[in-house]
Design a protein around this motif. Structure first.
Motif, short mmCIF file in Angstrom:
data_model
loop_
_atom_site.label_atom_id
_atom_site.label_comp_id
_atom_site.label_asym_id
_atom_site.label_seq_id
_atom_site.Cartn_x
_atom_site.Cartn_y
_atom_site.Cartn_z
N ILE A 144 -5.98 -5.01 34.31
CA ILE A 144 -4.58 -5.45 34.42
C ILE A 144 -3.72 -4.73 33.40
O ILE A 144 -2.64 -4.21 33.72
CB ILE A 144 -4.46 -6.98 34.26
CG1 ILE A 144 -5.08 -7.69 35.46
CG2 ILE A 144 -3.00 -7.41 34.08
CD1 ILE A 144 -5.19 -9.19 35.31
N LEU A 145 -4.19 -4.67 32.16
CA LEU A 145 -3.43 -3.98 31.12
C LEU A 145 -3.31 -2.49 31.40
O LEU A 145 -2.27 -1.88 31.14
CB LEU A 145 -4.07 -4.23 29.75
CG LEU A 145 -3.97 -5.66 29.22
CD1 LEU A 145 -4.77 -5.83 27.94
CD2 LEU A 145 -2.52 -6.08 29.02
N LYS A 146 -4.36 -1.92 31.97
CA LYS A 146 -4.32 -0.49 32.31
C LYS A 146 -3.33 -0.24 33.44
O LYS A 146 -2.59 0.75 33.43
CB LYS A 146 -5.72 -0.01 32.71
CG LYS A 146 -5.80 1.48 32.92
CD LYS A 146 -7.22 1.91 33.20
CE LYS A 146 -7.28 3.41 33.39
NZ LYS A 146 -8.63 3.85 33.69
N ALA A 147 -3.28 -1.15 34.41
CA ALA A 147 -2.33 -1.01 35.54
C ALA A 147 -0.88 -1.12 35.05
O ALA A 147 0.01 -0.49 35.61
CB ALA A 147 -2.61 -2.07 36.59
N VAL A 148 -0.67 -1.89 34.01
CA VAL A 148 0.67 -2.05 33.45
C VAL A 148 1.04 -0.85 32.58
O VAL A 148 2.20 -0.64 32.27
CB VAL A 148 0.75 -3.37 32.65
CG1 VAL A 148 2.07 -3.54 31.94
CG2 VAL A 148 0.50 -4.55 33.55
#
Length: 191
Positions: free
Chosen positions: A85-89
């Motif tokens: 999720i953090l990488k997608a953001v």
């Protein structure tokens, strides 16, 4: 011998081992002072089931392996859910800073896992696998204050001074530093 309002086992064991391994809860004020409807609840069931039997305190190695399993579970949740999720953001997980979003998210997952599992189930998944349960020494149910103190403040202190976990192997009620602060201990469940 009575100590802290608990009756200790009188089995054929050496005198010092009697105090170190078992506790008879049949005369415990924990069960006598609880309202009738509380004693029928699911959270108190494991204490009631063992009221006529002896509770065995969980030693260092059982708790160690349960904790290792919990760390694997928390690490898996962190790697499978939050890091993607953090990488997608657009936030990289390669930040080494102590207050990076990844570090904060990992700490939140870690503490939420231990707090919520201990409060609602009395055990984490690692403790379930090894048949362990956290019980209060002075209360029937673990209160929010007890759980938060044990899992947040007590565990932080135990982690910073590694001796906080090692003392489990040497104390009569098999308590870690975080257990002593919160008046809790970990026992083996009757299967």
């Amino acid at each position: 011998m009575t100590e802290n309002n608990h009756t200790w086992s009188d089995e054929a064991q050496p005198e010092q081992e009697k105090e170190n391994t078992t506790m008879d809860l049949s005369q415990s004020p924990l069960l006598q002072s609880a309202p009738e409807e509380e004693q029928t609840g699911k959270k108190i069931r494991s204490i009631q089931e063992t009221a006529d039997n002896r509770l065995f305190f969980a030693g260092f190695w059982m708790r160690f392996w349960a904790y290792i399993l919990d760390l694997i579970i928390v690490g898996s949740i962190d790697r499978l859910v939050f890091k993607p999720i953090l990488k997608a953001v657009g936030i990289t997980h390669y930040d080494i800073a102590i207050f990076s979003p990844v570090t904060i998210a990992s700490a939140v997952v870690f503490y939420l896992y231990f707090v919520l599992m201990t409060k609602y189930l009395g055990q984490t998944l690692g403790k379930m696998v090894f048949g362990l349960r956290v019980v209060g020494l002075k209360e029937n149910r673990l209160s929010w204050g007890t759980v938060l103190f044990r899992e947040l403040i007590g565990r932080f202190i135990s982690k910073t001074t590694f001796i906080g976990y090692i003392i489990v192997g040497f104390l009569p009620k098999k308590q870690g530093l975080h257990d002593i602060f919160a008046d809790t201990t970990v026992v083996l469940e009757k299967r």
